[in-house]
Each structure stands twice: as structure tokens, then as C-alpha cells.
Design an enzyme around this catalytic site. Structure first.
Site, mmCIF file in Angstrom:
data_model
loop_
_atom_site.group_PDB
_atom_site.id
_atom_site.type_symbol
_atom_site.label_atom_id
_atom_site.label_comp_id
_atom_site.label_asym_id
_atom_site.label_seq_id
_atom_site.Cartn_x
_atom_site.Cartn_y
_atom_site.Cartn_z
ATOM 1 N N ARG A 45 44.144 -20.474 -5.065
ATOM 2 C CA ARG A 45 42.820 -20.973 -4.634
ATOM 3 C C ARG A 45 42.257 -20.075 -3.535
ATOM 4 O O ARG A 45 41.055 -19.948 -3.358
ATOM 5 C CB ARG A 45 42.917 -22.437 -4.171
ATOM 6 C CG ARG A 45 41.611 -23.004 -3.660
ATOM 7 C CD ARG A 45 41.486 -24.513 -3.864
ATOM 8 N NE ARG A 45 42.689 -25.246 -3.530
ATOM 9 C CZ ARG A 45 43.102 -25.544 -2.290
ATOM 10 N NH1 ARG A 45 42.390 -25.159 -1.255
ATOM 11 N NH2 ARG A 45 44.202 -26.238 -2.108
ATOM 12 N N TYR A 97 15.338 -22.075 -10.823
ATOM 13 C CA TYR A 97 16.164 -22.683 -11.873
ATOM 14 C C TYR A 97 16.287 -24.194 -11.604
ATOM 15 O O TYR A 97 16.461 -24.602 -10.447
ATOM 16 C CB TYR A 97 17.518 -21.981 -11.867
ATOM 17 C CG TYR A 97 18.591 -22.711 -12.623
ATOM 18 C CD1 TYR A 97 18.427 -23.010 -13.972
ATOM 19 C CD2 TYR A 97 19.766 -23.105 -12.002
ATOM 20 C CE1 TYR A 97 19.409 -23.685 -14.665
ATOM 21 C CE2 TYR A 97 20.758 -23.774 -12.688
ATOM 22 C CZ TYR A 97 20.561 -24.078 -14.034
ATOM 23 O OH TYR A 97 21.534 -24.747 -14.709
ATOM 24 N N ASP A 168 18.241 -15.022 -5.401
ATOM 25 C CA ASP A 168 18.902 -15.290 -6.679
ATOM 26 C C ASP A 168 18.472 -14.164 -7.627
ATOM 27 O O ASP A 168 17.343 -14.136 -8.113
ATOM 28 C CB ASP A 168 18.486 -16.667 -7.213
ATOM 29 C CG ASP A 168 19.248 -17.023 -8.491
ATOM 30 O OD1 ASP A 168 19.724 -16.099 -9.180
ATOM 31 O OD2 ASP A 168 19.354 -18.224 -8.798
ATOM 32 N N LYS A 193 25.448 -15.170 -16.842
ATOM 33 C CA LYS A 193 24.318 -14.632 -17.606
ATOM 34 C C LYS A 193 24.530 -13.154 -17.950
ATOM 35 O O LYS A 193 25.469 -12.833 -18.639
ATOM 36 C CB LYS A 193 23.039 -14.881 -16.809
ATOM 37 C CG LYS A 193 22.894 -16.326 -16.305
ATOM 38 C CD LYS A 193 22.769 -17.274 -17.457
ATOM 39 C CE LYS A 193 22.510 -18.717 -17.131
ATOM 40 N NZ LYS A 193 23.254 -19.410 -16.130
#
Ligand SMILES: Cc1ncc(COP(=O)(O)O)c(C=O)c1O
Length: 380
Positions: A45, A97, A168, A193
Site C-alpha cells: 500500500r 467531468y 485536469d 483514458k
């Protein structure tokens, strides 16, 4: 190394001992302390070698000092806004978004004020930044209106107010736009993406230069646990190798499709920064190395029927993959926004968004043309 070489080489020299020319996939969740000298890996982690290889590559693409990758773009966005504290004010692009909008809606519960503004308009920007502001969130090109904000202008004004600028950059990706070089403090990606590019892995990333931010984002990721596993990091890293090739092909085809849309009587306004009719065509030409492969347009017919008629464009959310997609933002990606906010941002039911893939351009033009203007037989 130049950009395209970094895509292929950065983050993984050949592995000593075996000579692997791709980064090994480390799946271990924990590491034997005495097998390392000095011990550097404790628990996955916190640390994972496959993840670190990807981070090194992503940071190098913007000549940045640091990168932290996350389990999704949303997890990266949540890390970015974790910097805000009660009483802070966030100014955001007005068409972001839908998931970002939903995330920002939760901030008011933490006593953080969010103001949406058209950051592409200098007067509006000045007004929005007149009050004390902790963070400015810019999406450019914006989703789904393909508006272009001037990153240098936003950066200068925001920094004068002492605000941190987060960009972004999911729509453009690092091939077409490098926000840190234009004054941003943090670049955010949904690596799901263009970067991964094959619609088979979720991921997110923050790229930045500040050691202080690095400490904050690293802590946030470790304590909240939004880390991607070794295999996911490998897939994202593999996608990066062909990013420039894909983006070039997608951009060429998008230009062709934008021209096809402009010529169709079934179509109203076409939003694409590569068209001279785009209000910020010149700025896009300066700020970006190409207009990208997302297009939105107003359809004069029934949007549901159009979505059902394309054969190659799959009706699906998401973007930036090798396969072409079509969607209606008001019904799909931007549903989390309130109807009033959607209307104010121009996201009405007649707006259609295309994500252009790498199929043969002629097939895509044919598919879209047939769907837009069906013969009586097809329309039946
Ligand atoms: C512009 C933009 N930013 C962020 C995200 C969130 O990314 P993810 O789906 O990887 O969580 C998306 C997802 O569609 C997006 O389009």
C-alpha cells in the site's frame, strides 16, 4: 531523452540478472526485510516497484520531480482536494467531468465553498478570483464543451491570489499539453483514458514539483489506500509506450470527422478546438501540440436514435481508447450534475460527444454519416 523515447524507456532500464526489457510485475503485498540492503520496500500500500516505475515515467514526461499514481482518476482528484480545509474556497471550470462535479458536491459538507465559473472568459475569471481562493481547478479542453482556458493567464491570476492551480489534463494528455510548463502546480490524469489507452484498466495520477505536496499526496494515498496494484500499473505503463502514435492517429481522424460533422445538415454547432470556428482556435494552437480527438456537437434529430444507429462507435462513457465511442453527456457522463447546472454549462440533451479511436478513418466517417443521415430503410 526526448519525449517519445521517454515513453518507451523511462522507468525501466533492463532488469539486472534477467535482462527483461519490460518492467516486471510485482504482485507481492509485503517484502522480506532482511532480503533487502538497505530495506526500502515494506508493504505494497506504501511501496511497489512496478508502481514506482510507472511514476518515474509519468513524472519524466512533464520534466517533473514527482508523481503519485492512484487506483482511478477519481482517487487522484480526491487526493488533490484533500489539501483543502474548512473555510477554503475552490474555483472550478464550469464544465468539468460529471464525477469531478459529484466529488466537489461533497466538499460543501466539509465546509469548503465551491464556485463554478467560465475560466475561459477573462472578466469572469477576474471576478471569480477577486475573493480569497485556495485552489483553482481547470479542465482544458473541458468536458464535454471542449472549451479552452488560457493556462498561463489562469496560473498568473491564481498565483497572485496565492491559490494552487490543478489542471485536469485527461482530455489532452501529456503528448498534446504539459500544464506544469505553463504554470500549473499539479497536473491530474485519469490514466484510464488516453494514457492506458485500451479501455482495460482504471488509474489516476498527480504530477508536480513540490516536495511538500509530495509528502501530502503520499500520506493521503497510504492512509486512504487508493493505490493501483502491480498489474494495473504494468498495463498503464505499457499503454504509455504507444501514446504518441495513438494520439497522432486519433487527432488526424478527429479532424476529418469534425469536418464531416460541419458538412452535415443534421448537425448544429460543432465543438472541436481544431476548427477555425472554435472561439479559442489560436490559443489551442499555441497551448497544445494538437487539438486532440474529442468532439462534441449538437444533433438536430433524436439523440437516443443516433446513439443506437452507429455500428463502430460504441455507445459508452469514457474516452481516449483505441475503440471509438459515442455518448450523450446529459444522459450519461454528466448525469451527476443538476439539470440547472447542466443547462448553464450548455450540456443539453442534443449534445453528443465522440471519442475517436484508431480504426480506419474512412470506416468511421462512413459509420457516422450513415447514423446522422440514415436512409429511410435504416431509420425505420
Ligand atoms: C476529464 C476527466 N477527469 C477525471 C475522470 C475520472 O477518472 P476515472 O474514471 O479514472 O476515475 C474522468 C473520467 O471520465 C474524466 O473524463
Amino acid at each position: 531523452m526526448r519525449f517519445d523515447t521517454k515513453l518507451v524507456h523511462s522507468g525501466h532500464p533492463s532488469t539486472p540478472g534477467t535482462g527483461d526489457i519490460v518492467p516486471p510485475v510485482h504482485l507481492a503485498t509485503t517484502y522480506d526485510r532482511f532480503a533487502q540492503d538497505p530495506p526500502r520496500f515494506f508493504y505494497s500500500r506504501g511501496e511497489n516497484p512496478t508502481r514506482e516505475a510507472l511514476e518515474e515515467c509519468l513524472a519524466s514526461l512533464e520534466d517533473a520531480s514527482f508523481c503519485r499514481v492512484f487506483s482511478s482518476g477519481q482517487a487522484a482528484a480526491a487526493a488533490a482536494v484533500s489539501l483543502l480545509t474548512p473555510g477554503d474556497r475552490l474555483v472550478s471550470s464550469d464544465d468539468v467531468y460529471g464525477g469531478t462535479y459529484a466529488l466537489f458536491a461533497t466538499l460543501s459538507r466539509r465546509g469548503i465553498e465551491v464556485e463554478y465559473a467560465d475560466l475561459t472568459d477573462r472578466t469572469v475569471l477576474d471576478r471569480a478570483l477577486a475573493a480569497e481562493t485556495a485552489m483553482v481547478w481547470v479542465e482544458t479542453p473541458s468536458n464535454p464543451m471542449l472549451k479552452i482556458a488560457d493556462l498561463v493567464e489562469v496560473g498568473e491570476l491564481a498565483h497572485r491570489r496565492g491559490a494552487l492551480v490543478v489542471v485536469d489534463n485527461t482530455f489532452a494528455g501529456p503528448v498534446l499539453q504539459r500544464p506544469l510548463a505553463l504554470g500549473a502546480d499539479v497536473t491530474l490524469y485519469s490514466t484510464t483514458k488516453f494514457i492506458a489507452g485500451h479501455s482495460d484498466v482504471l488509474g489516476g495520477a498527480l504530477v508536480y514539483d513540490s516536495a511538500e505536496l509530495h509528502a501530502r499526496f503520499s500520506e493521503h494515498r497510504t492512509v486512504t489506500g487508493g493505490v493501483p496494484g502491480g498489474l494495473d500499473c504494468f498495463l498503464v505503463h505499457r499503454g504509455l509506450k504507444t501514446l504518441s502514435l495513438r494520439v497522432a492517429r486519433q487527432g488526424e481522424t478527429a479532424r476529418l470527422l469534425a469536418e464531416t460533422l460541419c458538412a452535415s445538415t443534421a448537425v448544429g454547432a460543432v465543438h472541436y478546438p481544431g476548427l477555425p470556428s472554435h472561439p479559442r482556435y489560436r490559443l489551442a494552437g499555441r497551448q497544445m501540440a494538437g487539438p486532440g480527438s474529442l468532439i462534441s456537437f449538437r444533433y438536430r434529430g433524436d439523440p437516443e436514435k443516433l446513439l443506437a444507429r452507429t455500428r463502430l462507435f460504441a455507445c459508452a462513457v469514457s474516452l481516449g481508447g483505441v475503440r471509438s465511442l459515442i455518448e450523450c453527456p446529459a444522459l450519461m457522463t454528466h448525469r451527476p450534475m443538476s439539470p440547472a447546472a447542466r443547462r448553464a454549462a450548455g450540456i443539453t440533451d442534443d449534445l453528443i460527444r465522440l471519442s475517436v479511436g484508431i480504426e480506419d478513418p474512412a470506416d468511421l466517417v462512413e459509420d457516422l454519416t450513415t447514423a446522422l443521415e440514415p436512409s429511410e430503410e435504416d431509420a425505420a
